[in-house]
Design an enzyme around this catalytic site. Structure first.
Site, PDB file in Angstrom:
ATOM      1  N   GLU A 139       0.836  -1.210   0.000  1.00 14.06           N
ATOM      2  CA  GLU A 139       0.000   0.000   0.000  1.00 14.06           C
ATOM      3  C   GLU A 139       0.868   1.255   0.000  1.00 14.06           C
ATOM      4  O   GLU A 139       1.853   1.344   0.746  1.00 14.06           O
ATOM      5  CB  GLU A 139      -0.890  -0.035   1.250  1.00 14.06           C
ATOM      6  CG  GLU A 139      -2.312   0.360   0.989  1.00 14.06           C
ATOM      7  CD  GLU A 139      -3.042  -0.582   0.024  1.00 14.06           C
ATOM      8  OE1 GLU A 139      -3.130  -0.236  -1.173  1.00 14.06           O
ATOM      9  OE2 GLU A 139      -3.530  -1.626   0.462  1.00 14.06           O
ATOM     10  N   THR A 194       2.878   2.160  -2.141  1.00 13.09           N
ATOM     11  CA  THR A 194       4.196   1.880  -2.715  1.00 13.09           C
ATOM     12  C   THR A 194       4.238   2.240  -4.199  1.00 13.09           C
ATOM     13  O   THR A 194       5.303   2.511  -4.733  1.00 13.09           O
ATOM     14  CB  THR A 194       4.537   0.383  -2.572  1.00 13.09           C
ATOM     15  OG1 THR A 194       3.383  -0.366  -2.953  1.00 13.09           O
ATOM     16  CG2 THR A 194       4.936   0.039  -1.153  1.00 13.09           C
ATOM     17  N   GLY A 211     -21.974  -4.077  -8.554  1.00 17.19           N
ATOM     18  CA  GLY A 211     -21.078  -2.935  -8.738  1.00 17.19           C
ATOM     19  C   GLY A 211     -19.955  -2.914  -7.719  1.00 17.19           C
ATOM     20  O   GLY A 211     -20.003  -3.630  -6.709  1.00 17.19           O
ATOM     21  N   ALA A 249     -15.007   2.997  -0.950  1.00 11.00           N
ATOM     22  CA  ALA A 249     -14.668   1.936   0.001  1.00 11.00           C
ATOM     23  C   ALA A 249     -13.210   1.491  -0.126  1.00 11.00           C
ATOM     24  O   ALA A 249     -12.789   0.552   0.529  1.00 11.00           O
ATOM     25  CB  ALA A 249     -15.592   0.740  -0.213  1.00 11.00           C
ATOM     26  N   GLY A 250     -12.434   2.167  -0.970  1.00  4.54           N
ATOM     27  CA  GLY A 250     -11.047   1.747  -1.150  1.00  4.54           C
ATOM     28  C   GLY A 250     -10.921   0.541  -2.062  1.00  4.54           C
ATOM     29  O   GLY A 250      -9.908  -0.152  -2.055  1.00  4.54           O
ATOM     30  N   SER A 257     -11.512   0.894  -5.419  1.00  2.00           N
ATOM     31  CA  SER A 257     -11.229   1.443  -6.747  1.00  2.00           C
ATOM     32  C   SER A 257     -12.444   1.562  -7.659  1.00  2.00           C
ATOM     33  O   SER A 257     -12.337   1.332  -8.865  1.00  2.00           O
ATOM     34  CB  SER A 257     -10.180   0.596  -7.471  1.00  2.00           C
ATOM     35  OG  SER A 257      -8.939   1.056  -7.176  1.00  2.00           O
ATOM     36  N   ASP A 282      -4.245   0.845  -9.521  1.00  2.00           N
ATOM     37  CA  ASP A 282      -5.679   0.571  -9.685  1.00  2.00           C
ATOM     38  C   ASP A 282      -6.045   0.373 -11.153  1.00  2.00           C
ATOM     39  O   ASP A 282      -6.805  -0.529 -11.508  1.00  2.00           O
ATOM     40  CB  ASP A 282      -6.501   1.713  -9.087  1.00  2.00           C
ATOM     41  CG  ASP A 282      -6.119   1.981  -7.645  1.00  2.00           C
ATOM     42  OD1 ASP A 282      -5.483   1.106  -7.032  1.00  2.00           O
ATOM     43  OD2 ASP A 282      -6.444   3.070  -7.139  1.00  2.00           O
TER      44      ASP A 282
HETATM   45  C1  GLA Z   1      -5.120   4.696  -4.197  1.00  2.00           C
HETATM   46  C2  GLA Z   1      -4.284   5.104  -5.405  1.00  2.00           C
HETATM   47  C3  GLA Z   1      -3.296   4.003  -5.758  1.00  2.00           C
HETATM   48  C4  GLA Z   1      -2.453   3.619  -4.549  1.00  2.00           C
HETATM   49  C5  GLA Z   1      -3.351   3.325  -3.348  1.00  2.00           C
HETATM   50  C6  GLA Z   1      -2.565   3.096  -2.069  1.00  2.00           C
HETATM   51  O1  GLA Z   1      -5.919   3.607  -4.496  1.00  2.00           O
HETATM   52  O2  GLA Z   1      -5.117   5.348  -6.512  1.00  2.00           O
HETATM   53  O3  GLA Z   1      -2.495   4.409  -6.834  1.00  2.00           O
HETATM   54  O4  GLA Z   1      -1.523   4.622  -4.278  1.00  2.00           O
HETATM   55  O5  GLA Z   1      -4.274   4.374  -3.106  1.00  2.00           O
HETATM   56  O6  GLA Z   1      -1.821   1.937  -2.176  1.00  2.00           O
END
Ligand code: GLA
Length: 467
Positions: free
Chosen positions: A58, A60, A150, A155-156, A158, A203
């Site tokens: 994460e 990175t 969906g 929510a992280g 993407s 992502d």
């Molecule tokens: C978001 C960003 C990614 C990445 C993550 C953290 O999703 O879009 O590029 O940096 O956070 O790992």
């Protein structure tokens, strides 16, 4: 049944899961009906792009490091019909949540207010327009992303990158523009800076390049390619361990901090690089700092960070120390260091450097079938995100703890950018349903939040669904 005519095409994408594909069929048919209702009847094309769960690695990616994401079978679907002018009419099957928008494609599309969902589609349209180097036809588009098919928004997982990717795919296809997958992935990564956050490539790359039943070990450092503007990336498929599942829990914490804090973290990493360069001028990204690269033990690398990096600094302090030299200014050509912001450089760099090592160790552990070790690395990654990167929050820490307290859980960590969002747990397959029920119930009781979860299924990367 209304969805039957799509069944075969959808089984190829989502797998042979009767009820599932039947439901997907209704979803696809409903999106097409919505387009007919809003834009009039006629032929249209379907495009989809999946969300992702990052298993480890994460923050990175923008440091040219390593990540290990997997695409989910939850995606954003677009049904689109080209127009003869450059207008884009954009609707959503959830119009209260995502109101209709209209814009004109150009090489400089004025953004909607910060946070507006149309910005991701505008980002894609502008980037494809620039790549094409010619006028583009617009489109009438309906987007569909409601549960359970969906990607859950905010929510992280993407959902926004999935929207950017699927829109770019659609605009390229409707304008007969052939973009190889890697070129599309790079285009989408940079396109998303349009919305104001300086994210990395993870992502968009996983949404486009994913394979079913595999995670992807992606090295985010561009390598010289055929042309200077077409770098290569090293990536290796990571088979998912048999007998285990990834279970995702959404904390449902409003993620207000993500937008502001994300760029602060990018800045902290770049300040770290600028300071480390004074000792080793060859360093361009935190990726360059590792035990192997420096021929040191990991403990010695961390001691070096203690020596060379301040725990906290400010723009003013950096200026006084003459650190804001040409190199650093060039690194910040694209956004500013804020006057009143405290930058906690040492611990941020420590997270990135240890996280890169954890990703590579995870790949090795999974290849060796050492699932306990992989679980332990996930736990360590969570601690590092929470303590060093300070990108967790009490509710997400609680979720991770609740997961670890369950029988059958080998590891759990916050996934995605953080500051809320989801926890991903690595669980013995036969315990997955119980863990899902127990953690959800305990989290709701403890927080009063509507946290919910699901057992992950993987999916192939984005594409047109030909029916
Ligand atoms: C978001 C960003 C990614 C990445 C993550 C953290 O999703 O879009 O590029 O940096 O956070 O790992």
């Amino acid at each position: 049944m209304v969805g039957d005519w799509l069944e075969a095409a959808l089984a190829a994408v989502y797998g042979e899961q009767g009820v599932w594909t039947g439901g997907q069929g209704r979803r696809y048919a409903a999106a097409l009906d919505a387009l007919s209702a809003w834009a009039g009847p006629g032929p249209a094309r379907f495009f989809r792009a999946p969300g992702r769960v990052n298993l480890i690695g994460e923050h990175t990616d923008y440091n040219h490091g390593y990540v290990m994401p997997m695409a989910l079978d939850k995606d954003i679907l677009l049904v689109a019909r080209p127009r003869s002018d450059a207008v884009v009419n954009l609707w959503n099957v959830e119009p209260e949540r995502f109101p209709a928008r209209t814009f004109v494609i150009s090489a400089e599309i004025p953004p909607s207010p910060l946070g507006d969902w149309a910005n991701y589609v505008k980002a894609a349209a502008q980037a494809v327009r620039r790549a094409a180097g010619r006028e583009l036809r617009g489109a009438d588009i309906v987007a569909s992303g409601p549960a359970p098919w969906g990607v859950p928004p905010a929510a992280g997982l993407s959902s926004s990158s999935a929207l950017t990717v699927v829109a770019a795919l659609a605009f390229a296809a409707l304008n007969d523009l052939a973009l190889p997958k890697l070129a599309l992935a790079r285009l989408c990564s940079e396109a998303e800076w349009y919305v104001g956050t300086r994210g990395g490539i993870m992502d968009q790359f996983i949404s486009i390049l994913a394979e079913r039943d595999r995670a992807l070990l992606l090295d985010c450092r561009p390598q010289p390619g055929e042309r200077p503007d077409a770098p290569r990336y090293e990536m290796r498929p990571v088979p998912l361990p048999a007998g285990y599942r990834f279970v995702i829990f959404n904390s449902a914490v409003p993620r207000e901090k993500t937008k502001s804090q994300f760029n602060v973290r990018v800045a902290e990493c770049r300040i770290g690089v600028a300071l480390l360069r004074r000792r080793s001028p060859g360093i361009t990204h935190l990726r360059d700092i590792s035990a192997e690269a420096l021929g040191l033990s990991q403990a010695a690398v961390l001691a070096l960070l203690d020596d060379l990096l301040p725990e906290a600094t400010t723009r003013q302090a950096l200026a006084v120390q003459r650190v804001l030299d040409d190199a650093l200014n060039a690194m910040f050509a694209d956004f500013r260091l804020e006057e009143d912001q405290v930058y906690r450089v040492r611990r941020r760099c420590r997270h990135v450097i240890t996280e890169n090592a954890r990703v590579l160790a995870s790949e090795a552990a999974l290849a060796a079938g050492d699932v306990q070790r992989f679980g332990a690395l996930m736990n360590a990654a969570h601690e590092s995100m929470s303590r060093d990167y300070e990108a967790s929050c009490p509710e997400v820490d609680l979720l991770a703890d609740l997961c670890r307290a369950c029988e059958g859980v080998l590891g759990a960590r916050v996934t995605g950018a953080g500051w809320g969002g989801c926890v991903v747990a690595f669980v013995a397959a036969d315990a997955a349903a119980d863990v899902l029920a127990q953690v959800t119930a305990r989290y709701r009781a403890a927080t009063g939040l509507p946290g919910e979860g699901f057992v992950c299924a993987s999916a192939p990367g984005a594409g047109e669904v030909t029916v």
